[in-house]
Design a protein around this motif. Structure first.
Motif, short mmCIF file in Angstrom:
data_model
loop_
_atom_site.label_atom_id
_atom_site.label_comp_id
_atom_site.label_asym_id
_atom_site.label_seq_id
_atom_site.Cartn_x
_atom_site.Cartn_y
_atom_site.Cartn_z
N GLY A 1 -2.38 -21.67 -23.97
CA GLY A 1 -3.35 -22.36 -23.11
C GLY A 1 -3.68 -21.54 -21.88
O GLY A 1 -4.85 -21.41 -21.49
N GLU A 2 -2.65 -20.98 -21.23
CA GLU A 2 -2.87 -20.17 -20.04
C GLU A 2 -3.70 -18.93 -20.36
O GLU A 2 -4.62 -18.57 -19.61
CB GLU A 2 -1.53 -19.76 -19.44
N ASP A 3 -3.40 -18.27 -21.47
CA ASP A 3 -4.11 -17.06 -21.83
C ASP A 3 -5.57 -17.36 -22.17
O ASP A 3 -6.48 -16.66 -21.72
CB ASP A 3 -3.43 -16.39 -23.02
N ILE A 4 -5.79 -18.39 -22.95
CA ILE A 4 -7.17 -18.74 -23.32
C ILE A 4 -7.95 -19.19 -22.10
O ILE A 4 -9.14 -18.87 -21.95
CB ILE A 4 -7.16 -19.81 -24.43
N GLY A 5 -7.29 -19.91 -21.19
CA GLY A 5 -7.97 -20.30 -19.96
C GLY A 5 -8.44 -19.09 -19.17
O GLY A 5 -9.55 -19.08 -18.62
N ARG B 1 -3.92 -30.00 -27.29
CA ARG B 1 -4.14 -29.96 -28.74
C ARG B 1 -2.96 -29.32 -29.48
O ARG B 1 -2.74 -29.60 -30.65
CB ARG B 1 -5.42 -29.19 -29.08
N LEU B 2 -2.21 -28.46 -28.78
CA LEU B 2 -1.10 -27.76 -29.41
C LEU B 2 0.26 -28.23 -28.85
O LEU B 2 1.25 -27.50 -28.93
CB LEU B 2 -1.24 -26.26 -29.21
N SER B 3 0.29 -29.41 -28.33
CA SER B 3 1.48 -29.89 -27.61
C SER B 3 2.74 -29.94 -28.47
O SER B 3 3.85 -29.97 -27.95
CB SER B 3 1.21 -31.26 -27.01
N ASP B 4 2.59 -29.97 -29.78
CA ASP B 4 3.76 -30.01 -30.67
C ASP B 4 4.38 -28.63 -30.88
O ASP B 4 5.42 -28.53 -31.55
CB ASP B 4 3.37 -30.58 -32.04
#
Length: 222
Positions: free
Chosen positions: A91-95, A80-83
């Motif tokens: 992503g790693e932190d939220i995961g 979703r934040l690839s831009d």
């Protein structure tokens, strides 16, 4: 993920309801009946913070809402934040946080909300009528809350008679207001937690300074 129950906790004002520590294991203290908040105090890397600020400065709307699992949360955020440069680190932190939340409460999935805010979402002190919510502010002013001993719950909601929090008698002076720091991860016990119906955490969104944007993550039970 294992949780070390032996880690020490530092207590803030209103000690019976506010354990906090630099160790993530402190979050398990939310199970203690006398606690309605538990705070894992942690710094964020300057690189990730800078990348998030760059994303927010673009001013684009951001309101990601999804049911996620520990297995798919990181990839979903990255996609979703690839831009943006913050996509991988965020992503790693939220995961990791999703995995911790699910482990702590024995959940298979959670309701995730990642939102960029330029005004207070819940500007008045209130109690959520849910079992428990995880909140963390990655950038910007963080959540404010009141200890049980410092609040007159009769002045919540309609009891305030339309007056602002600082005028209603909800608390006796503004020094009673506690505030999390950006990066902190907190569990907020609500009125929906069995046995905590009358003592859900009283909290609110912070007043933002001019031109400030927050990035707020919340996780909820499904």
């Amino acid at each position: 993920m294992s949780v070390d129950m032996a880690m020490p906790a530092e207590m803030v004002r209103g000690a019976s309801v506010a354990p906090r520590s630099t160790m993530p294991s402190i979050l398990s203290d939310i199970y203690q009946p006398e606690n309605n908040i538990a705070i894992w105090q942690r710094p964020l890397s300057s690189e990730m913070t800078a990348h998030i600020k760059n994303m927010l400065q673009e001013g684009q709307p951001l309101a990601l809402v999804q049911s996620v699992t520990p297995a798919n949360a990181a990839e979903w955020i990255r996609n979703r934040l690839s831009d943006y440069e913050c996509a991988d680190a965020l992503g790693e932190d939220i995961g990791l946080i999703v995995d911790m939340f699910c482990c702590l409460f024995d959940l298979q999935q959670v309701g995730l909300r990642l939102t960029a805010l330029d005004k207070p979402m819940c500007p008045k002190f209130h109690v959520d009528q849910i079992p428990c919510r995880l909140v963390t502010t990655y950038v910007g002013s963080a959540t404010e809350w009141l200890s049980n001993d410092d609040v007159d719950r009769r002045k919540l909601g309609a009891g305030a008679q339309g007056m602002a929090d600082h005028l209603s008698g909800l608390f006796d002076n503004e020094q009673r207001i506690n505030q999390m720091q950006s990066g902190d991860v907190a569990l907020l016990k609500g009125g929906g937690w069995e046995g905590n119906e009358q003592t859900g955490l009283v909290h609110r969104s912070p007043e933002l300074i001019s031109n400030e944007r927050r990035l707020l993550l919340t996780l909820d039970f499904i």
